[in-house]
Every structure is written in structure tokens, then in C-alpha cells.
Scaffold this motif. Structure first.
Motif, PDB file in Angstrom:
ATOM      1  N   GLU A 240       3.635   3.493   0.782  1.00  0.00           N
ATOM      2  CA  GLU A 240       3.493   3.304  -0.980  1.00  0.00           C
ATOM      3  C   GLU A 240       3.774   1.731  -0.967  1.00  0.00           C
ATOM      4  O   GLU A 240       3.094   1.014  -1.641  1.00  0.00           O
ATOM      5  CB  GLU A 240       4.226   4.173  -1.491  1.00  0.00           C
ATOM      6  N   PHE A 241       4.846   1.083  -0.299  1.00  0.00           N
ATOM      7  CA  PHE A 241       5.174   0.273  -0.620  1.00  0.00           C
ATOM      8  C   PHE A 241       4.278  -0.948   0.149  1.00  0.00           C
ATOM      9  O   PHE A 241       3.917  -2.070  -0.590  1.00  0.00           O
ATOM     10  CB  PHE A 241       6.728  -0.278   0.125  1.00  0.00           C
ATOM     11  N   LEU A 242       3.773  -0.796   1.029  1.00  0.00           N
ATOM     12  CA  LEU A 242       2.737  -1.548   2.086  1.00  0.00           C
ATOM     13  C   LEU A 242       1.520  -1.492   1.162  1.00  0.00           C
ATOM     14  O   LEU A 242       0.835  -2.484   0.871  1.00  0.00           O
ATOM     15  CB  LEU A 242       2.504  -1.355   3.363  1.00  0.00           C
ATOM     16  N   SER A 243       1.020  -0.391   0.441  1.00  0.00           N
ATOM     17  CA  SER A 243      -0.117  -0.384  -0.407  1.00  0.00           C
ATOM     18  C   SER A 243       0.237  -1.208  -1.462  1.00  0.00           C
ATOM     19  O   SER A 243      -0.938  -1.875  -1.763  1.00  0.00           O
ATOM     20  CB  SER A 243      -0.259   1.202  -0.759  1.00  0.00           C
ATOM     21  N   ARG A 244       1.162  -1.134  -2.112  1.00  0.00           N
ATOM     22  CA  ARG A 244       1.420  -1.808  -3.310  1.00  0.00           C
ATOM     23  C   ARG A 244       1.377  -3.421  -2.893  1.00  0.00           C
ATOM     24  O   ARG A 244       1.044  -4.171  -3.837  1.00  0.00           O
ATOM     25  CB  ARG A 244       2.718  -1.647  -4.099  1.00  0.00           C
ATOM     26  N   ALA A 245       2.175  -3.708  -1.903  1.00  0.00           N
ATOM     27  CA  ALA A 245       2.033  -5.195  -1.563  1.00  0.00           C
ATOM     28  C   ALA A 245       0.833  -5.508  -1.221  1.00  0.00           C
ATOM     29  O   ALA A 245       0.417  -6.634  -1.545  1.00  0.00           O
ATOM     30  CB  ALA A 245       2.943  -5.349  -0.227  1.00  0.00           C
ATOM     31  N   SER A 246      -0.105  -4.874  -0.446  1.00  0.00           N
ATOM     32  CA  SER A 246      -1.415  -5.124  -0.056  1.00  0.00           C
ATOM     33  C   SER A 246      -2.230  -5.388  -1.494  1.00  0.00           C
ATOM     34  O   SER A 246      -2.918  -6.381  -1.478  1.00  0.00           O
ATOM     35  CB  SER A 246      -1.984  -4.200   0.473  1.00  0.00           C
TER      36      SER A 246
ATOM     37  N   ASP B 241       6.642   7.712   3.768  1.00  0.00           N
ATOM     38  CA  ASP B 241       5.757   7.737   2.497  1.00  0.00           C
ATOM     39  C   ASP B 241       6.218   6.534   1.780  1.00  0.00           C
ATOM     40  O   ASP B 241       5.283   5.985   1.120  1.00  0.00           O
ATOM     41  CB  ASP B 241       6.010   9.214   1.831  1.00  0.00           C
ATOM     42  N   HIS B 242       7.354   6.427   1.622  1.00  0.00           N
ATOM     43  CA  HIS B 242       7.728   5.252   0.755  1.00  0.00           C
ATOM     44  C   HIS B 242       7.553   4.022   1.275  1.00  0.00           C
ATOM     45  O   HIS B 242       6.939   2.982   0.654  1.00  0.00           O
ATOM     46  CB  HIS B 242       9.461   5.115   0.808  1.00  0.00           C
ATOM     47  N   ILE B 243       7.698   3.681   2.675  1.00  0.00           N
ATOM     48  CA  ILE B 243       6.944   2.388   3.425  1.00  0.00           C
ATOM     49  C   ILE B 243       5.446   2.496   3.261  1.00  0.00           C
ATOM     50  O   ILE B 243       5.146   1.177   2.901  1.00  0.00           O
ATOM     51  CB  ILE B 243       7.510   2.603   4.923  1.00  0.00           C
TER      52      ILE B 243
END
Length: 54
Positions: free
Chosen positions: A22-28, A18-20
Motif C-alpha cells: 500500500e505504501f509503495l502504491s501511494r508513493a508511486s 500488505d502495508h508495504i
């Protein structure tokens, strides 16, 4: 007992996933915003260049 340990590990893995995600979503989202900003800047440069030429 082994099952509860497996369940706990699975929950930790799910939390990490879930953290990964969320991180990828924010980075995108950040990269899209950066691309939009660069596109806007390029548009302004082209507009200023056209105004300068005329």
C-alpha cells in the motif's frame, strides 16, 4: 501449537507485506502526480516563453 505460532507469524508477515504494498502504491501515485505537475509547469513555461518571443 507450533503450527498456530507459524500461522500467526505468517499473518503478521502478510499484514506487513500488505502495508508495504500500500505504501509503495501511494508513493508511486504521488510520484506520478509530481511528474504530471512538473510536465504541466514546463508546458506553461514554454507557452509563456513563446508568447514573450512573439
Amino acid at each position: 501449537m507450533a503450527q498456530s505460532t507459524t500461522l500467526r507469524t505468517s499473518t503478521k508477515q502478510d499484514t506487513l507485506a500488505d502495508h508495504i504494498a500500500e505504501f509503495l502504491s501511494r508513493a508511486s501515485r504521488a510520484l506520478r502526480n509530481l511528474a504530471d505537475s512538473a510536465d504541466h509547469a514546463a508546458k506553461m513555461v514554454r507557452k509563456a516563453d513563446a508568447a514573450r518571443r512573439s
